[in-house]
Design a protein around this motif. Sequence first.
Motif, PDB file in Angstrom:
ATOM      1  N   PHE A  46       0.823  -1.207   0.000  1.00 22.88           N
ATOM      2  CA  PHE A  46       0.000   0.000   0.000  1.00 22.88           C
ATOM      3  C   PHE A  46       0.857   1.257   0.000  1.00 22.88           C
ATOM      4  N   ILE A  47       1.904   1.265   0.801  1.00 24.17           N
ATOM      5  CA  ILE A  47       2.772   2.447   0.880  1.00 24.17           C
ATOM      6  C   ILE A  47       3.448   2.708  -0.463  1.00 24.17           C
ATOM      7  N   VAL A  48       3.975   1.655  -1.081  1.00 20.64           N
ATOM      8  CA  VAL A  48       4.621   1.817  -2.390  1.00 20.64           C
ATOM      9  C   VAL A  48       3.614   2.277  -3.437  1.00 20.64           C
ATOM     10  N   ALA A  49       2.436   1.646  -3.456  1.00 21.52           N
ATOM     11  CA  ALA A  49       1.413   2.019  -4.435  1.00 21.52           C
ATOM     12  C   ALA A  49       0.917   3.446  -4.208  1.00 21.52           C
ATOM     13  N   ALA A  50       0.807   3.857  -2.951  1.00 18.43           N
ATOM     14  CA  ALA A  50       0.356   5.216  -2.661  1.00 18.43           C
ATOM     15  C   ALA A  50       1.379   6.247  -3.114  1.00 18.43           C
ATOM     16  N   ILE A  51       2.645   5.944  -2.921  1.00 19.22           N
ATOM     17  CA  ILE A  51       3.689   6.887  -3.342  1.00 19.22           C
ATOM     18  C   ILE A  51       3.732   6.992  -4.864  1.00 19.22           C
ATOM     19  N   VAL A  52       3.652   5.849  -5.519  1.00 21.31           N
ATOM     20  CA  VAL A  52       3.758   5.844  -6.983  1.00 21.31           C
ATOM     21  C   VAL A  52       2.487   6.368  -7.643  1.00 21.31           C
ATOM     22  N   GLY A  53       1.331   5.967  -7.121  1.00 21.62           N
ATOM     23  CA  GLY A  53       0.093   6.272  -7.826  1.00 21.62           C
ATOM     24  C   GLY A  53      -0.765   7.366  -7.248  1.00 21.62           C
ATOM     25  N   PHE A  54      -0.315   8.061  -6.215  1.00 21.31           N
ATOM     26  CA  PHE A  54      -1.159   9.074  -5.584  1.00 21.31           C
ATOM     27  C   PHE A  54      -1.622  10.168  -6.541  1.00 21.31           C
ATOM     28  N   PRO A  55      -0.763  10.698  -7.396  1.00 15.61           N
ATOM     29  CA  PRO A  55      -1.241  11.757  -8.301  1.00 15.61           C
ATOM     30  C   PRO A  55      -2.347  11.292  -9.254  1.00 15.61           C
ATOM     31  N   LYS A  56      -2.382  10.017  -9.553  1.00 18.72           N
ATOM     32  CA  LYS A  56      -3.394   9.510 -10.482  1.00 18.72           C
ATOM     33  C   LYS A  56      -4.716   9.188  -9.784  1.00 18.72           C
ATOM     34  N   LEU A  57      -4.754   9.238  -8.476  1.00 18.38           N
ATOM     35  CA  LEU A  57      -5.954   8.853  -7.734  1.00 18.38           C
ATOM     36  C   LEU A  57      -6.998   9.957  -7.642  1.00 18.38           C
ATOM     37  N   ARG A  58      -6.665  11.136  -8.037  1.00 18.35           N
ATOM     38  CA  ARG A  58      -7.606  12.251  -7.895  1.00 18.35           C
ATOM     39  C   ARG A  58      -8.823  12.135  -8.804  1.00 18.35           C
ATOM     40  N   GLY A  59      -8.688  11.483  -9.938  1.00 21.56           N
ATOM     41  CA  GLY A  59      -9.789  11.441 -10.893  1.00 21.56           C
ATOM     42  C   GLY A  59     -10.523  10.117 -10.971  1.00 21.56           C
ATOM     43  N   ILE A  60     -10.416   9.279  -9.938  1.00 20.12           N
ATOM     44  CA  ILE A  60     -11.072   7.975 -10.019  1.00 20.12           C
ATOM     45  C   ILE A  60     -12.539   8.088  -9.613  1.00 20.12           C
ATOM     46  N   SER A  61     -13.317   7.180 -10.139  1.00 25.69           N
ATOM     47  CA  SER A  61     -14.748   7.209  -9.860  1.00 25.69           C
ATOM     48  C   SER A  61     -15.085   6.307  -8.679  1.00 25.69           C
ATOM     49  N   ARG A  62     -16.314   6.426  -8.228  1.00 21.45           N
ATOM     50  CA  ARG A  62     -16.801   5.600  -7.120  1.00 21.45           C
ATOM     51  C   ARG A  62     -16.855   4.130  -7.526  1.00 21.45           C
ATOM     52  N   ALA A  63     -17.195   3.862  -8.778  1.00 14.40           N
ATOM     53  CA  ALA A  63     -17.249   2.480  -9.259  1.00 14.40           C
ATOM     54  C   ALA A  63     -15.864   1.839  -9.250  1.00 14.40           C
ATOM     55  N   THR A  64     -14.855   2.599  -9.594  1.00 14.09           N
ATOM     56  CA  THR A  64     -13.486   2.080  -9.563  1.00 14.09           C
ATOM     57  C   THR A  64     -13.073   1.711  -8.148  1.00 14.09           C
ATOM     58  N   VAL A  65     -13.427   2.546  -7.189  1.00 15.72           N
ATOM     59  CA  VAL A  65     -13.112   2.251  -5.793  1.00 15.72           C
ATOM     60  C   VAL A  65     -13.849   0.995  -5.340  1.00 15.72           C
ATOM     61  N   LYS A  66     -15.100   0.849  -5.753  1.00 14.07           N
ATOM     62  CA  LYS A  66     -15.885  -0.326  -5.371  1.00 14.07           C
ATOM     63  C   LYS A  66     -15.255  -1.597  -5.920  1.00 14.07           C
ATOM     64  N   TYR A  67     -14.898  -1.592  -7.192  1.00 13.18           N
ATOM     65  CA  TYR A  67     -14.289  -2.783  -7.785  1.00 13.18           C
ATOM     66  C   TYR A  67     -12.902  -3.058  -7.211  1.00 13.18           C
ATOM     67  N   ALA A  68     -12.159  -2.015  -6.916  1.00 13.36           N
ATOM     68  CA  ALA A  68     -10.845  -2.196  -6.297  1.00 13.36           C
ATOM     69  C   ALA A  68     -10.979  -2.813  -4.911  1.00 13.36           C
ATOM     70  N   PHE A  69     -12.016  -2.443  -4.184  1.00 13.81           N
ATOM     71  CA  PHE A  69     -12.267  -3.027  -2.877  1.00 13.81           C
ATOM     72  C   PHE A  69     -12.521  -4.524  -2.993  1.00 13.81           C
ATOM     73  N   PHE A  70     -13.359  -4.925  -3.932  1.00 14.94           N
ATOM     74  CA  PHE A  70     -13.661  -6.349  -4.107  1.00 14.94           C
ATOM     75  C   PHE A  70     -12.432  -7.141  -4.559  1.00 14.94           C
ATOM     76  N   ILE A  71     -11.631  -6.562  -5.419  1.00 12.37           N
ATOM     77  CA  ILE A  71     -10.399  -7.228  -5.842  1.00 12.37           C
ATOM     78  C   ILE A  71      -9.428  -7.334  -4.667  1.00 12.37           C
ATOM     79  N   GLY A  72      -9.344  -6.290  -3.865  1.00 11.21           N
ATOM     80  CA  GLY A  72      -8.481  -6.322  -2.697  1.00 11.21           C
ATOM     81  C   GLY A  72      -8.895  -7.385  -1.691  1.00 11.21           C
ATOM     82  N   ILE A  73     -10.189  -7.522  -1.455  1.00 11.84           N
ATOM     83  CA  ILE A  73     -10.687  -8.553  -0.536  1.00 11.84           C
ATOM     84  C   ILE A  73     -10.362  -9.940  -1.074  1.00 11.84           C
TER      85      ILE A  73
END
Length: 89
Positions: A46-73
Amino acid sequence: MKTQVRADMMLVLVTLCWGTSYYMIDICLTQMETFNLNAFRFLGAFIVAAIVGFPKLRGISRATVKYAFFIGISLVFVYMGATFGVMYT
Protein backbone atom coordinates in the motif's frame (compact mmCIF):
# COMPACT_ATOMS: atom_id res chain seq x y z
CA MET A 1 19.87 -6.64 -27.23
CA LYS A 2 17.10 -8.32 -29.15
CA THR A 3 13.58 -7.83 -27.91
CA GLN A 4 12.87 -11.57 -27.64
CA VAL A 5 16.02 -12.25 -25.61
CA ARG A 6 15.19 -9.36 -23.29
CA ALA A 7 11.63 -10.63 -22.83
CA ASP A 8 12.90 -14.14 -22.07
CA MET A 9 15.34 -12.79 -19.52
CA MET A 10 12.56 -10.83 -17.82
CA LEU A 11 10.41 -13.98 -17.68
CA VAL A 12 13.26 -15.87 -16.01
CA LEU A 13 13.71 -13.01 -13.53
CA VAL A 14 10.01 -12.94 -12.66
CA THR A 15 9.97 -16.73 -12.24
CA LEU A 16 13.01 -16.56 -9.98
CA CYS A 17 11.44 -13.87 -7.81
CA TRP A 18 8.11 -15.70 -7.66
CA GLY A 19 9.78 -18.96 -6.69
CA THR A 20 11.96 -17.43 -4.00
CA SER A 21 8.99 -15.59 -2.50
CA TYR A 22 7.59 -18.89 -1.18
CA TYR A 23 10.92 -19.63 0.48
CA MET A 24 10.96 -16.15 1.99
CA ILE A 25 7.42 -16.66 3.30
CA ASP A 26 8.57 -19.90 4.93
CA ILE A 27 11.47 -18.09 6.60
CA CYS A 28 9.25 -15.23 7.78
CA LEU A 29 6.71 -17.64 9.24
CA THR A 30 9.32 -18.82 11.74
CA GLN A 31 9.40 -15.29 13.21
CA MET A 32 5.80 -14.06 12.94
CA GLU A 33 2.23 -15.24 12.65
CA THR A 34 0.39 -15.69 9.38
CA PHE A 35 -1.91 -12.69 9.72
CA ASN A 36 0.94 -10.42 10.84
CA LEU A 37 3.04 -11.43 7.85
CA ASN A 38 0.25 -10.66 5.42
CA ALA A 39 -0.52 -7.40 7.21
CA PHE A 40 3.07 -6.25 6.74
CA ARG A 41 3.06 -7.39 3.11
CA PHE A 42 -0.13 -5.50 2.31
CA LEU A 43 0.97 -2.44 4.28
CA GLY A 44 4.25 -2.30 2.38
CA ALA A 45 2.47 -2.73 -0.94
CA PHE A 46 0.00 0.00 0.00
CA ILE A 47 2.77 2.45 0.88
CA VAL A 48 4.62 1.82 -2.39
CA ALA A 49 1.41 2.02 -4.44
CA ALA A 50 0.36 5.22 -2.66
CA ILE A 51 3.69 6.89 -3.34
CA VAL A 52 3.76 5.84 -6.98
CA GLY A 53 0.09 6.27 -7.83
CA PHE A 54 -1.16 9.07 -5.58
CA PRO A 55 -1.24 11.76 -8.30
CA LYS A 56 -3.39 9.51 -10.48
CA LEU A 57 -5.95 8.85 -7.73
CA ARG A 58 -7.61 12.25 -7.90
CA GLY A 59 -9.79 11.44 -10.89
CA ILE A 60 -11.07 7.98 -10.02
CA SER A 61 -14.75 7.21 -9.86
CA ARG A 62 -16.80 5.60 -7.12
CA ALA A 63 -17.25 2.48 -9.26
CA THR A 64 -13.49 2.08 -9.56
CA VAL A 65 -13.11 2.25 -5.79
CA LYS A 66 -15.88 -0.33 -5.37
CA TYR A 67 -14.29 -2.78 -7.79
CA ALA A 68 -10.84 -2.20 -6.30
CA PHE A 69 -12.27 -3.03 -2.88
CA PHE A 70 -13.66 -6.35 -4.11
CA ILE A 71 -10.40 -7.23 -5.84
CA GLY A 72 -8.48 -6.32 -2.70
CA ILE A 73 -10.69 -8.55 -0.54
CA SER A 74 -10.23 -11.46 -2.94
CA LEU A 75 -6.45 -10.92 -2.89
CA VAL A 76 -6.47 -11.08 0.91
CA PHE A 77 -8.07 -14.52 0.75
CA VAL A 78 -5.68 -15.69 -1.97
CA TYR A 79 -2.59 -14.59 -0.05
CA MET A 80 -3.93 -16.01 3.21
CA GLY A 81 -4.51 -19.34 1.48
CA ALA A 82 -1.03 -19.31 -0.02
CA THR A 83 0.54 -18.42 3.32
CA PHE A 84 -1.33 -21.17 5.16
CA GLY A 85 -0.33 -23.56 2.38
CA VAL A 86 3.34 -22.71 2.80
CA MET A 87 3.03 -22.99 6.57
CA TYR A 88 1.54 -26.50 6.49
CA THR A 89 3.71 -28.00 3.74
